[in-house]
Motif scaffolding. Sequence first.
Motif, short mmCIF file in Angstrom:
data_model
loop_
_atom_site.label_atom_id
_atom_site.label_comp_id
_atom_site.label_asym_id
_atom_site.label_seq_id
_atom_site.Cartn_x
_atom_site.Cartn_y
_atom_site.Cartn_z
N GLU A 1 -8.72 25.91 83.79
CA GLU A 1 -7.94 26.06 85.01
C GLU A 1 -6.44 26.05 84.76
O GLU A 1 -5.68 26.55 85.59
CB GLU A 1 -8.31 24.94 86.00
N ALA B 1 -5.75 28.64 87.25
CA ALA B 1 -4.83 28.42 88.36
C ALA B 1 -3.38 28.44 87.90
O ALA B 1 -2.49 28.80 88.66
CB ALA B 1 -5.14 27.08 89.05
N ARG C 1 -7.73 33.21 91.47
CA ARG C 1 -7.42 31.82 91.76
C ARG C 1 -6.04 31.42 91.23
O ARG C 1 -5.63 30.27 91.38
CB ARG C 1 -8.48 30.90 91.13
N GLU D 1 -2.40 30.49 90.82
CA GLU D 1 -1.37 29.98 91.72
C GLU D 1 0.02 30.02 91.10
O GLU D 1 1.01 30.18 91.82
CB GLU D 1 -1.71 28.53 92.12
N SER E 1 -3.76 34.01 95.73
CA SER E 1 -3.47 32.57 95.79
C SER E 1 -2.11 32.22 95.20
O SER E 1 -1.74 31.03 95.17
CB SER E 1 -4.56 31.79 95.04
#
Length: 655
Positions: free
Chosen positions: A197, A222, A244, A246, A268
Amino acid sequence: MSILCLVLVLMLSSASSTSCCTERENNCLLQFLAGLSQDGGLAASWRLGTDCCSWEGITCSSMVSKDAMVTDVLLASKRLEGSISPALGRLPGLLRLNLSHNSLSGGLPSEVMSSGSIIILDVSFNSLGRILPLSPPLTTGLKLPLQLCLNSVTTNSVGAFPLDLEIAPGSESSRLATTTFVGLFQTNSSMLSTSIECLSFPNDNLHGTLEGENVIKLGKLATLDLGENNFSGNIPESIGQLNRLEELLLNNNKMYGGIPSTLSNCTSLITINLRSNNFSGELVNVNFSNLPNLKALDLLWNNFSGKIPETIYSCSNLTALRLSSNKFQGQLSKGLGNLKSLSFLSLSYNNLTNITNALQILRSSSSLTTLLIGRNFMNERILDDDNIDGFDNLQVLSQIACSLYMEKYLDDISNNNLTGEIPTALVQMPMLRSEKSAVQVQLHPRAFQLPIYSLTSLLQYRKANAFPIMLDLGSNKFTGLIPPEIGQLKGLLELNLSANKLYGDIPQSICNLTNLLTLDLSSNKLSGTIPAALKNLNFLTRFNISYNDLEGPIPTEGQLSTFTDCFIGNPKLCGPMLSHRCSSAKAVPAPASTLSTGEFSDKVIFGITVGLFFALGVLLDQMVFSRMNIPDDGHYSNPSKFRVNLPLLELVCTL
């Protein structure tokens, strides 16, 4: 029940006191100790025949059994020198190994890296050589997040590093792949787990490219932070499959090409930072309206061109937008006024036009605290327009070097073509009127959404209250007198009125600005004498009144005595720091009076007598000094030469 609890406590205490680490673990730790040339005092407790669970820096698991298990070896900042023994990798229950902030050298053994138990490994701030072997790929069977810290701030010296870790997927595994390495960044397909992530490798001198087929495998990513490295190449089209994502941080690299349109699929995204690269092309192919969560977009120091895309104005949550130092052109769109949350806007060093339109649009941005629009709107004229108001929350404004022609509109901006007189309305600006301490309170202490850079000092500012309070109207075409009301601006640290067409006296009220660090009145048409009270400006580190029409003696007391070349270009000035010395008549002008013939004779005789005694004194001095053999190099005759003016921070241009 109470008796039963007491029995259990006694049993646990007894088991804890008798449990100890295994002989194998004892030997592994002693092998590590033997490989150290400086043990930092560990040998005092690390002794053969004692339980290693009681040794300094060692923690064992709590087990109700005969044998415990070493779980932690925590030896940070112990002044250790020598090599890391492979035996540490043979501790079967080791979870955390921290050897950071020592002077360890050699390499990091493959036995340690291939340990099936370690979840946190920190050997940062050492002098390790080659940390990772090139092959085979390293495999760990982790059930917890892997946290590696091998080389923070490039303290260790590492060769080529292939990212070849195979991390077993799991519900909690691989959330972090945060590490710091030096060397070649080569993503190996066997390493990239779909459960990662956060992939963060900032400021590690890595180089290489982002390969599209490997990016695809990071479906749960992310955060991708590869900032401040030496990456090159394009952003792959496959970036759009990271739905996903960010945070995309690729700043301060050597990447090029355009931004792929597929970035619009990363719905996102909250932060995009591509600052300081070689990206180019237009942004219209990216549909920013698909990024409703976007809060910060930083494209500073690239080569983007064309118009600013309208879709950016659909990002209603955008708080920071920086497009400075690119090649954007055209007018600002009215859609910019839709960004009600926008607090930071930097558009400097582009080719934007229509300054009046821009100000009309921006005045409705009630959240705007920082506005940097210098080096645009070249040679434009702002007409007298009473409707340009607003900007109620603006704290930082840079509108430098636009070559603007303005009639009545004014802000603290330099290097333009502003005309007319300096308006006395300046004294109504509360930030300039308040004392320094009060100003710091008024300025918002919260950090800028993006750091502001000074091109001249190469510094960056992260808070508004870090800026020096200044009024810079230099290099314009202002005329008339310096308004005496300027002495009410007690908050000023820097005052620059240079290179204008101001005339008349230097107002006495300027001497009230006792916090001034800089006072520059050079290259005007000022006349009259220099106010003696300027000597009270004790904090001046830069002072310049050259190239005016000033006259009379230069005050030689206080801080003014430390400046030498700031008076040139005033032929009527005199003083010890100029070749034109003051005569006694100029230095102490006699009051006008009417004398009788007798009084005049008496004064002449008195003057001649004083002159003779003075000449005799000088002659005696020369005779004495000639015998003392003191070098006549000025070091003794002018003690002010020993004074050094402190350097001054100048914010000439901001981005």
